[in-house]
Design a protein around this motif. Structure first.
Motif, mmCIF file in Angstrom:
data_model
loop_
_atom_site.group_PDB
_atom_site.id
_atom_site.type_symbol
_atom_site.label_atom_id
_atom_site.label_comp_id
_atom_site.label_asym_id
_atom_site.label_seq_id
_atom_site.Cartn_x
_atom_site.Cartn_y
_atom_site.Cartn_z
ATOM 1 N N ALA A 174 0.977 -1.057 0.204
ATOM 2 C CA ALA A 174 0.110 -0.138 0.101
ATOM 3 C C ALA A 174 0.964 1.189 0.161
ATOM 4 O O ALA A 174 0.595 2.070 -0.772
ATOM 5 N N LEU A 175 1.912 1.241 0.821
ATOM 6 C CA LEU A 175 2.987 2.462 0.819
ATOM 7 C C LEU A 175 3.404 2.658 -0.417
ATOM 8 O O LEU A 175 3.490 3.902 -1.030
ATOM 9 N N GLU A 176 3.890 1.627 -1.150
ATOM 10 C CA GLU A 176 4.652 1.778 -2.396
ATOM 11 C C GLU A 176 3.676 2.246 -3.467
ATOM 12 O O GLU A 176 4.150 2.961 -4.399
ATOM 13 N N ALA A 233 4.253 -5.470 12.892
ATOM 14 C CA ALA A 233 3.272 -5.147 11.746
ATOM 15 C C ALA A 233 2.519 -4.083 12.214
ATOM 16 O O ALA A 233 1.321 -4.068 12.601
ATOM 17 N N LYS A 234 3.066 -2.810 12.231
ATOM 18 C CA LYS A 234 2.213 -1.757 12.861
ATOM 19 C C LYS A 234 1.344 -1.301 11.854
ATOM 20 O O LYS A 234 1.066 -1.506 10.623
ATOM 21 N N PRO A 235 0.090 -0.536 12.306
ATOM 22 C CA PRO A 235 -0.918 -0.065 11.552
ATOM 23 C C PRO A 235 -0.395 0.944 10.308
ATOM 24 O O PRO A 235 0.448 1.460 10.596
ATOM 25 N N LEU A 236 -1.200 0.707 9.342
ATOM 26 C CA LEU A 236 -0.913 1.458 8.015
ATOM 27 C C LEU A 236 -0.662 2.766 8.243
ATOM 28 O O LEU A 236 0.121 3.582 7.618
ATOM 29 N N GLU A 237 -1.526 3.345 8.875
ATOM 30 C CA GLU A 237 -1.617 4.642 9.229
ATOM 31 C C GLU A 237 -0.232 5.120 10.019
ATOM 32 O O GLU A 237 0.317 6.317 9.830
ATOM 33 N N SER A 247 2.282 7.872 8.328
ATOM 34 C CA SER A 247 2.753 9.055 9.165
ATOM 35 C C SER A 247 4.454 9.100 9.260
ATOM 36 O O SER A 247 5.108 10.274 9.017
ATOM 37 N N VAL A 248 5.173 8.116 9.466
ATOM 38 C CA VAL A 248 6.548 8.058 9.387
ATOM 39 C C VAL A 248 7.058 8.407 8.107
ATOM 40 O O VAL A 248 8.095 9.337 7.719
ATOM 41 N N VAL A 249 6.490 7.826 7.008
ATOM 42 C CA VAL A 249 6.865 8.024 5.564
ATOM 43 C C VAL A 249 6.765 9.704 5.301
ATOM 44 O O VAL A 249 7.679 10.223 4.777
ATOM 45 N N ARG A 250 5.637 10.084 5.693
ATOM 46 C CA ARG A 250 5.390 11.546 5.343
ATOM 47 C C ARG A 250 6.425 12.584 6.126
ATOM 48 O O ARG A 250 6.899 13.431 5.668
#
Length: 471
Positions: free
Chosen positions: A104-106, A217-221, A225-228
């Motif tokens: 999803a992040l990719e 396996a942390k939540p997608l949100e 937020s870390v990627v942002r």
């Protein structure tokens, strides 16, 4: 198309360490971990194959780790502002969940995110190591990501699913079979494992987002937020003159290189080179062998029996490339263990240590004094002298010296092995031994190419590098 043999796949099963323990296991909770710079442990470990060091200091916010991508499989642009390095286990359901989040992040941050895979197969997952080795074969065939995505899409892992994933990715199964049999990619997987352990990885999945550690396996949100945050930081760094293809190096440059535990648990560490002396202990195999296995064992320990069987397989496989050295470590709760050690030394006095050793292990750790005497008769030992030595303390100093050495090194149970000074703790499967031996053959061959004489090879291999050694 050939099928992968069940025997090969199952070599990776049940990698849990098995041993007879000398001390009661600690029930203390894990001590608080701290990130540190270089330590003697890291200096010693850096001499093993696959260690990479380097980097410079930068002022970057957030706690970070120096996680080199190295030769890991990567997808996404090389100059992406965010790099995610994942230490993963193909049989871990949490990794499967994390895989969906990464996909999803990719997709969401296409062109802005680079994803790298590191192998971290856990000991209690029977097919994880085989899958990691197969993945390296797939990488060489240029089809890693097709294999990777298909494995995580299978919902579980077993031999059939591995074969299905390999076929779906259009891999050459004959080539994979050959690679598995030869452990061609064992060193590469071991390198990833060691890198992860050095960074404090103990479970999977473990993610490092521009060096920031996200465990589990942390939540997608949360991941989003870390990627942002990292995208915002990367934009600032670019404004300050950091080249796009240097963003990741800038982010991790001042990161921690190693994680240590303030109060480390006792026991042997797999990534330390222990200076184990051979001395005049019984040995078989040439002194110039590139790999020396020193074993601390108890004849009445069932796990030592299993370990002996594994060592015999290794001797048959590697021949003169392996030397085996025996050290006595009878445990106090085995009623006949010390007597058996005396008996073996009595046989050694007549030049028949290994004959007695092998015959005694054939009893499968079930014997008494009459058994020892019967073996002495079979080997045509001088029974009068044998009985005298069996009930005298003349050779006890040799046994105690071995026990003291083992305790000093950190041996807490049997069997315990040191492969060119590297600990293999317990009656592990042959595959785990072979992975270490493959690395040690490479390390020995490198020293031989440098001009180290074969007779001086073992002392060099078990001497940890000094603090100022060039690496």
């Amino acid at each position: 198309m050939p099928r992968l043999s069940l025997r090969t796949a199952l070599l990776g099963a049940s990698l849990a360490l098995l041993s007879c323990s000398r001390h009661k296991a600690s029930t203390e909770a894990p001590a608080e971990a701290q990130a540190t710079g270089e330590s003697p442990l890291a200096q010693a470990a850096a001499g093993l194959p696959g260690f990479e060091t380097g980097g410079a200091a930068r002022d970057v916010p957030h706690e970070r780790f120096y996680v080199e991508v190295g030769d890991a499989p990567v997808r996404g642009p090389a100059d992406a502002p965010v790099t995610v390095v994942a230490f993963s286990d193909f049989e871990c359901p949490y990794c499967e969940k994390g895989h969906q989040s990464m996909l999803a992040l990719e997709k969401e941050f296409a062109g802005q995110l680079r994803f790298a895979y590191k192998a971290f197969p856990l000991e209690f997952h029977g097919y994880a190591l085989v899958a990691a080795l197969m993945a390296r074969s797939a990488l060489e065939q240029g089809k890693f990501w097709g294999f990777y995505d298909r494995i995580f899409g299978q919902k579980g892992l077993d031999l059939e699913r591995l074969q299905e994933s390999a076929r779906a990715a259009e891999l050459d199964l004959s080539k994979i079979q050959d690679d598995l049999e030869s452990l061609r990619w064992g060193v590469a997987v071991q390198k990833d494992l060691r890198q992860g352990r050095r960074l404090g990885v103990t479970g999977t999945p473990a993610y490092f987002i521009n060096g920031r550690h996200i465990n589990g396996a942390k939540p997608l949100e949360l991941l989003r937020s870390v990627v942002r945050e990292e995208l915002e930081l990367a934009a600032k760094w670019r404004e300050q003159g950091v080249a796009p293809d240097q963003i990741y190096a800038h982010a991790i440059a001042d990161g921690y290189r190693e994680v240590q535990v303030r109060r480390p648990r006792p026991g042997l560490k797999p990534d330390v080179i222990y200076p184990v002396p051979v001395d005049d202990s019984p040995q078989r195999g040439p002194a110039t062998a590139p790999v020396t296995i020193v074993e601390f064992a108890d004849f009445e320990c069932g796990f030592c029996v299993r370990g002996h069987e594994t060592l015999e397989k290794l001797r048959r496989r590697y021949g003169d490339k392996v030397r085996v050295v025996f050290k006595h470590y009878p445990l106090p709760f085995h009623s006949h263990a010390f007597l058996a050690a005396r008996a073996a030394l009595a046989a050694q006095a007549e030049g028949k240590f290994w004959e007695f050793h092998d015959r005694l292990y054939a009893e499968k750790a079930r014997f008494d004094e009459d058994t020892l005497l019967q073996i002495a008769r079979e080997l045509k030992l001088d029974l009068k002298k044998f009985k005298q030595r069996l009930h005298a303390a003349d050779a006890d100093a040799r046994i105690v010296t071995d026990q003291d050495l083992g305790s000093t090194l950190g041996v807490r149970g049997t069997p315990a092995y040191f492969v060119n000074g590297r600990a293999v703790d317990g009656a592990v499967p042959e595959l785990e031994f072979r992975l270490v031996i493959q690395e040690e053959l490479e390390r020995a061959e490198a020293l031989l190419r440098e001009g180290v004489p074969p007779a001086a090879l073992y002392p060099r291999l078990v001497t940890p590098p000094t603090a100022n050694a060039t690496r």
